[in-house]
Each structure stands twice: as structure tokens, then as C-alpha cells.
Design a protein around this motif. Structure first.
Motif, PDB file in Angstrom:
ATOM      1  N   PRO A   1      31.491 105.728  61.281  1.00 52.92           N
ATOM      2  CA  PRO A   1      30.237 106.380  61.575  1.00 52.92           C
ATOM      3  C   PRO A   1      29.252 106.288  60.423  1.00 52.92           C
ATOM      4  N   THR A   2      28.006 106.435  60.759  1.00 52.00           N
ATOM      5  CA  THR A   2      26.952 106.471  59.772  1.00 52.00           C
ATOM      6  C   THR A   2      26.501 107.913  59.629  1.00 52.00           C
ATOM      7  N   LEU A   3      26.632 108.473  58.458  1.00 46.33           N
ATOM      8  CA  LEU A   3      26.202 109.831  58.182  1.00 46.33           C
ATOM      9  C   LEU A   3      25.139 109.767  57.106  1.00 46.33           C
ATOM     10  N   ILE A   4      24.068 110.512  57.292  1.00 45.64           N
ATOM     11  CA  ILE A   4      22.990 110.505  56.317  1.00 45.64           C
ATOM     12  C   ILE A   4      22.855 111.912  55.759  1.00 45.64           C
ATOM     13  N   SER A   5      22.939 112.021  54.447  1.00 49.60           N
ATOM     14  CA  SER A   5      22.720 113.296  53.788  1.00 49.60           C
ATOM     15  C   SER A   5      22.244 113.036  52.372  1.00 49.60           C
ATOM     16  N   ALA A   6      21.628 114.033  51.790  1.00 50.84           N
ATOM     17  CA  ALA A   6      21.102 113.876  50.434  1.00 50.84           C
ATOM     18  C   ALA A   6      22.245 113.868  49.428  1.00 50.84           C
ATOM     19  N   GLN A   7      22.053 113.141  48.351  1.00 57.70           N
ATOM     20  CA  GLN A   7      23.036 113.121  47.270  1.00 57.70           C
ATOM     21  C   GLN A   7      22.951 114.456  46.533  1.00 57.70           C
TER      22      GLN A   7
ATOM     23  N   GLY B   1      39.793 102.749  72.454  1.00 57.44           N
ATOM     24  CA  GLY B   1      38.476 102.867  73.063  1.00 57.44           C
ATOM     25  C   GLY B   1      37.701 101.581  72.891  1.00 57.44           C
ATOM     26  N   ASN B   2      36.401 101.679  73.100  1.00 55.14           N
ATOM     27  CA  ASN B   2      35.547 100.502  73.034  1.00 55.14           C
ATOM     28  C   ASN B   2      34.282 100.820  72.246  1.00 55.14           C
ATOM     29  N   PRO B   3      34.275 100.557  70.932  1.00 55.81           N
ATOM     30  CA  PRO B   3      33.087 100.848  70.120  1.00 55.81           C
ATOM     31  C   PRO B   3      31.820 100.174  70.651  1.00 55.81           C
ATOM     32  N   ALA B   4      31.963  99.027  71.303  1.00 61.56           N
ATOM     33  CA  ALA B   4      30.783  98.320  71.826  1.00 61.56           C
ATOM     34  C   ALA B   4      30.059  99.147  72.886  1.00 61.56           C
TER      35      ALA B   4
ATOM     36  N   GLY C   1      30.149 102.504  72.777  1.00 62.77           N
ATOM     37  CA  GLY C   1      29.852 103.797  72.161  1.00 62.77           C
ATOM     38  C   GLY C   1      30.905 104.856  72.395  1.00 62.77           C
ATOM     39  N   THR C   2      32.114 104.448  72.802  1.00 65.37           N
ATOM     40  CA  THR C   2      33.190 105.416  73.022  1.00 65.37           C
ATOM     41  C   THR C   2      34.472 104.898  72.385  1.00 65.37           C
ATOM     42  N   ALA C   3      34.975 105.624  71.386  1.00 64.65           N
ATOM     43  CA  ALA C   3      36.184 105.193  70.695  1.00 64.65           C
ATOM     44  C   ALA C   3      36.697 106.336  69.831  1.00 64.65           C
ATOM     45  N   GLY C   4      37.884 106.132  69.288  1.00 62.52           N
ATOM     46  CA  GLY C   4      38.450 107.099  68.365  1.00 62.52           C
ATOM     47  C   GLY C   4      39.405 106.417  67.411  1.00 62.52           C
ATOM     48  N   TYR C   5      39.601 107.028  66.248  1.00 66.87           N
ATOM     49  CA  TYR C   5      40.573 106.482  65.309  1.00 66.87           C
ATOM     50  C   TYR C   5      41.181 107.594  64.475  1.00 66.87           C
ATOM     51  N   VAL C   6      42.375 107.326  63.995  1.00 67.73           N
ATOM     52  CA  VAL C   6      43.041 108.159  63.004  1.00 67.73           C
ATOM     53  C   VAL C   6      43.510 107.224  61.902  1.00 67.73           C
ATOM     54  N   ALA C   7      43.597 107.740  60.689  1.00 63.93           N
ATOM     55  CA  ALA C   7      44.055 106.903  59.573  1.00 63.93           C
ATOM     56  C   ALA C   7      44.635 107.789  58.483  1.00 63.93           C
ATOM     57  N   ILE C   8      45.520 107.200  57.715  1.00 58.15           N
ATOM     58  CA  ILE C   8      46.048 107.804  56.489  1.00 58.15           C
ATOM     59  C   ILE C   8      45.928 106.737  55.408  1.00 58.15           C
ATOM     60  N   GLU C   9      45.419 107.142  54.238  1.00 52.80           N
ATOM     61  CA  GLU C   9      45.351 106.209  53.114  1.00 52.80           C
ATOM     62  C   GLU C   9      45.831 106.906  51.853  1.00 52.80           C
ATOM     63  N   GLN C  10      46.497 106.142  50.990  1.00 52.21           N
ATOM     64  CA  GLN C  10      46.985 106.634  49.702  1.00 52.21           C
ATOM     65  C   GLN C  10      46.013 106.163  48.630  1.00 52.21           C
ATOM     66  N   VAL C  11      45.399 107.111  47.916  1.00 52.42           N
ATOM     67  CA  VAL C  11      44.405 106.838  46.877  1.00 52.42           C
ATOM     68  C   VAL C  11      45.082 106.986  45.519  1.00 52.42           C
ATOM     69  N   ILE C  12      44.954 105.956  44.664  1.00 52.30           N
ATOM     70  CA  ILE C  12      45.581 105.971  43.343  1.00 52.30           C
ATOM     71  C   ILE C  12      44.526 105.619  42.299  1.00 52.30           C
ATOM     72  N   GLY C  13      44.337 106.500  41.311  1.00 51.66           N
ATOM     73  CA  GLY C  13      43.361 106.206  40.267  1.00 51.66           C
ATOM     74  C   GLY C  13      42.990 107.434  39.473  1.00 51.66           C
ATOM     75  N   THR C  14      41.691 107.510  39.092  1.00 51.58           N
ATOM     76  CA  THR C  14      41.180 108.583  38.250  1.00 51.58           C
ATOM     77  C   THR C  14      40.030 109.288  38.964  1.00 51.58           C
ATOM     78  N   LEU C  15      40.127 110.606  39.035  1.00 53.00           N
ATOM     79  CA  LEU C  15      39.104 111.439  39.665  1.00 53.00           C
ATOM     80  C   LEU C  15      38.651 112.468  38.638  1.00 53.00           C
TER      81      LEU C  15
ATOM     82  N   ASN D   1      27.601 107.138  71.541  1.00 52.81           N
ATOM     83  CA  ASN D   1      27.108 106.647  70.256  1.00 52.81           C
ATOM     84  C   ASN D   1      26.875 107.753  69.231  1.00 52.81           C
ATOM     85  N   LYS D   2      27.499 108.917  69.404  1.00 53.66           N
ATOM     86  CA  LYS D   2      27.449 109.999  68.420  1.00 53.66           C
ATOM     87  C   LYS D   2      28.793 110.033  67.724  1.00 53.66           C
ATOM     88  N   PHE D   3      28.764 110.081  66.395  1.00 50.57           N
ATOM     89  CA  PHE D   3      29.965 110.023  65.586  1.00 50.57           C
ATOM     90  C   PHE D   3      30.358 111.406  65.094  1.00 50.57           C
TER      91      PHE D   3
END
Length: 154
Positions: free
Chosen positions: A2-8, A72-75, A77-91, A109-111
Motif C-alpha cells: 500500500p501507499t501511505l502518505i504522512s508527514a515525517q 486475491g487479485n491486486p489488478a 483492487g482486491t487482495a490480502g497478504y500476511v508476512a513475517i520477516e526477521q530484521v537483523i542490525g542496529t536500531l 483500491n483502499k489499503f
């Protein structure tokens, strides 16, 4: 994604007496998605399986690897996903790892996207981390904002 717009938002850090540190991190990331072969659990379904490979820049200097399942079918405007990711580094100057869990849907088409730090997944200096991540995509560029807490150092 999705595309999300917000101020930094500027970096912020606050502490509660003897409580967790609440912090904000932001930056950009590069991501590669690669289709993976269906495993026995997914064979014969309309569920797609993808490998994730990311490089984070900014307040989070890290790499991540993970797996995404989508349907689903993103083309249309209807779909879904789940994910897991392992982040390694410095925060924020602390080294370790943690996992992120994604839950995303697209309808008309709303995310809607929720990305949370998996409870109990922190290691090293990031043990006890909790928080949420906002992902934005603007003109094809990915960025993140991570609002997180860590236990106060004793």
C-alpha cells in the motif's frame, strides 16, 4: 504494498520513570520480492508465496529476510497478504534482531496495513522491543516509520 502518505515526524524519545523508553525511527528501505514454489500446504491453492529481502537505511541500519503469503487479485483492487520477516542490525545505536509481522488488505483500491514487532522476538540490545511500523511508498520509493519501546536499562 500500500501507499501511505504522512508527514515525517522528528526523532523523539521520552522516558517514564523506571519504565520503557519510547522512541521513533525513520528511514528508507529497498525490497526484493521473489516468487517461491508452493509447499505441500499451499499446493493446489490460489495462495502465492514470496521471499522477502530488505535493506533498511536511516535510524534502522539492518537487513531482513522473510516470507509473504498473498491471495486475491491486486489488478482488480482486491487482495490480502500476511508476512513475517526477521530484521537483523542496529536500531538507534542498539544491535540485535527482531521480527515484524504484516497484515495487509486491499479492497476497492483502499489499503489497510498493520505491521507490528512480534512480541518476544527481540535479541541482543533489542531484547524486549515492542512497536509498530508504518510503511510508505511514494513515487516507487519505500520508507518506514517505526514507533517502538525498549525496557529501561538497569
Amino acid at each position: 504494498m500500500p501507499t501511505l502518505i504522512s508527514a515525517q515526524a522528528p526523532h523523539s524519545q521520552s522516558t517514564a520513570k523506571d519504565g520503557p523508553l519510547s522512541m521513533h525511527a525513520e528511514g528508507t528501505f529497498d525490497v526484493k520480492n521473489a516468487p517461491l514454489a508452493a509447499d505441500d500446504a499451499l499446493a493446489g491453492t490460489a495462495i502465492g508465496r514470496y521471499g522477502l529481502d530488505k535493506q533498511f537505511h536511516g535510524d534502522l541500519e539492518a537487513t531482513s529476510k522473510g516470507e509473504m503469503l498473498g491471495a486475491g487479485n491486486p489488478a482488480t483492487g482486491t487482495a490480502g497478504y500476511v508476512a513475517i520477516e526477521q530484521v537483523i542490525g542496529t536500531l538507534g545505536g542498539r544491535t540485535g534482531s527482531f521480527a515484524l509481522q504484516h497484515f495487509g488488505t486491499m479492497e476497492d483500491n483502499k489499503f489497510e496495513l498493520i505491521v507490528k514487532v512480534v512480541p518476544g522476538s527481540g535479541t541482543g540490545d533489542l531484547t524486549g522491543i515492542s512497536g509498530t511500523m508504518t510503511i510508505k511508498i511514494v513515487s516507487g520509493k519505500h520508507s518506514y516509520q517505526l514507533d517502538y519501546s525498549l525496557p529501561a536499562a538497569h
